[in-house]
Design a protein around this motif. Structure first.
Motif, PDB file in Angstrom:
ATOM      1  N   ALA A 103      -4.947 -26.611 -23.837  1.00  0.00           N
ATOM      2  CA  ALA A 103      -5.766 -25.455 -24.206  1.00  0.00           C
ATOM      3  C   ALA A 103      -6.612 -25.749 -25.434  1.00  0.00           C
ATOM      4  CB  ALA A 103      -4.865 -24.244 -24.450  1.00  0.00           C
ATOM      5  N   ASP A 104      -6.020 -26.360 -26.448  1.00  0.00           N
ATOM      6  CA  ASP A 104      -6.770 -26.662 -27.667  1.00  0.00           C
ATOM      7  C   ASP A 104      -7.829 -27.725 -27.421  1.00  0.00           C
ATOM      8  OD1 ASP A 104      -5.602 -24.809 -29.351  1.00  0.00           O
ATOM      9  OD2 ASP A 104      -4.077 -26.184 -30.101  1.00  0.00           O
ATOM     10  N   LEU A 105      -7.481 -28.773 -26.671  1.00  0.00           N
ATOM     11  CA  LEU A 105      -8.449 -29.832 -26.387  1.00  0.00           C
ATOM     12  C   LEU A 105      -9.642 -29.283 -25.606  1.00  0.00           C
ATOM     13  CD1 LEU A 105      -5.972 -32.695 -25.409  1.00  0.00           C
ATOM     14  CD2 LEU A 105      -7.358 -32.590 -27.492  1.00  0.00           C
ATOM     15  N   THR A 106      -9.365 -28.389 -24.659  1.00  0.00           N
ATOM     16  CA  THR A 106     -10.442 -27.769 -23.887  1.00  0.00           C
ATOM     17  C   THR A 106     -11.358 -26.951 -24.775  1.00  0.00           C
ATOM     18  OG1 THR A 106      -9.051 -27.669 -21.898  1.00  0.00           O
ATOM     19  CG2 THR A 106     -10.951 -26.203 -21.981  1.00  0.00           C
ATOM     20  N   SER A 107     -10.766 -26.143 -25.652  1.00  0.00           N
ATOM     21  CA  SER A 107     -11.543 -25.289 -26.539  1.00  0.00           C
ATOM     22  C   SER A 107     -12.386 -26.114 -27.504  1.00  0.00           C
ATOM     23  CB  SER A 107     -10.597 -24.365 -27.319  1.00  0.00           C
ATOM     24  OG  SER A 107     -11.295 -23.606 -28.279  1.00  0.00           O
ATOM     25  N   TRP A 108     -11.788 -27.131 -28.115  1.00  0.00           N
ATOM     26  CA  TRP A 108     -12.506 -27.951 -29.091  1.00  0.00           C
ATOM     27  C   TRP A 108     -13.640 -28.737 -28.440  1.00  0.00           C
ATOM     28  CZ3 TRP A 108      -7.212 -29.960 -31.149  1.00  0.00           C
ATOM     29  CH2 TRP A 108      -6.668 -29.018 -32.049  1.00  0.00           C
TER      30      TRP A 108
END
Length: 338
Positions: free
Chosen positions: A291-296
């Motif tokens: 989720a974080d990698l996608t958002s960043w």
């Protein structure tokens, strides 16, 4: 139908070479599927330095690759025949099916592959959303317990793991310094990945540069290299500093056991900690990491490089690129039909 394979021909001694592998062809087991099994065709391969360790006949977190077996490695595969409703024909899956065109999966007692989410390409599934990125995330966030304001140093910082580890630390509010080989890769660290500084281990004295760049010491050192680089970091560790051991590429091809750091007593003096980890122990964190990698990535805050080679015949040479520094980002290979 022929299943092309690259098998382990012998245990590498010292630096791995193309002669350690042999090409074999065998029939595809398409008519032998039992209930629940699926037949996979390899679409893309991912390469990691850790594969070199699997070629040695020593105990580890994964069993050694047997002589005569296809070389184990991460892969994206397409389901071409299925007797399992969870894996329809045409679906893409991710697993460790290695250097071959075809493999049978979902056999009894074996770990099944994971489905690649819709909209995720094979390149993304092995790269940005692959094991290397998740390892970097867990190593910085969970094992290293990064804090805003920390001074974080990452070795092997231009590689698939290191480049993400460096950026996760930066996005967590840390001051980040990367260590890499050559002016080109050091340029990436600052210009593309947002490092505050970069050290070229080929041209600079790493210990002295760390001393100059980290006057108050290193709060968190994320190590992919080992050897003298690890020694230099220990010598510059802050009081109560943390060291996360992810890899040791400097010793993977050594002909004799590599001596350990000579200054381990500095950990006592500085009250430091040093801990190794394996992603397999943190699989519950993959959803949060993804989720974080996608958002960043969507916001442009995180960048990622891939190096894609082509063709089955080039598999061994593509693996060797990892140890010469020829790869420019996460090393991948797209298979082409025979």
């Amino acid at each position: 139908m022929i299943n092309r394979q690259w098998r382990l021909a012998r245990r590498p001694h010292g630096m791995v070479t193309a002669a350690d592998f042999e090409r074999r062809d065998e029939p595809v087991p398409i008519v032998d599927l039992d209930a629940g099994e699926i037949l996979l065709r390899t679409v893309m391969l991912g390469f990691d330095p850790a594969q070199r360790g699997w070629m040695d006949d020593v105990p580890g977190y994964m069993p050694p690759i047997a002589i005569g077996e296809p070389v184990r490695g991460s892969s994206i595969n397409q389901v071409v025949a299925s007797r399992n409703p969870a894996y329809p024909e045409g679906a893409l899956v991710r697993g460790l099916y290695g250097w071959q065109d075809y493999a049978v999966a979902c056999r009894a007692g074996e770990e099944p592959p994971s489905l690649v989410p819709t909209g995720v390409t094979p390149e993304q599934a092995l790269g940005l959303f692959g094991g290397a990125s998740f390892t970097a995330y867990v190593g910085i966030r969970d094992v290293g317990a990064v804090r805003a304001g920390d001074t974080v140093v990452v070795s092997g910082a231009a590689g698939a793991v290191g480049s993400v580890a460096l950026q996760v630390a930066r996005l967590s509010g840390a001051r980040v310094i990367g260590i890499a080989g050559g002016t080109e890769k050091c340029g990436w660290l600052v210009d593309e990945y947002g490092a505050d500084a970069a050290i070229d281990y080929r041209a600079e004295n790493v210990e002295e540069r760390l001393k100059a760049l980290c006057p108050d010491g290193i709060d968190l050192f994320f190590d992919n290299v080992g050897g003298t680089i690890l020694e230099a970091a220990i010598a510059n560790l802050a009081w109560f500093g943390r060291i996360v051991l992810c890899g040791g590429v400097s010793g993977y091809n050594a002909e004799a056991p590599v001596p350990g750091p000579r200054n381990l007593m500095e950990l006592v003096t500085r009250r430091g900690t040093m801990r190794g980890f394996i992603l397999l122990d943190h699989l519950d964190r993959i959803a949060a990491a993804s989720a974080d990698l996608t958002s960043w990535t969507a916001s442009g805050e995180l960048r990622y490089r891939t190096d894609i080679q082509q063709g089955f015949e080039n598999i061994p040479d593509t693996f060797l690129r990892l140890f010469s520094g020829a790869n420019r980002g996460k090393q991948l290979l797209r298979l082409t039909p025979d």
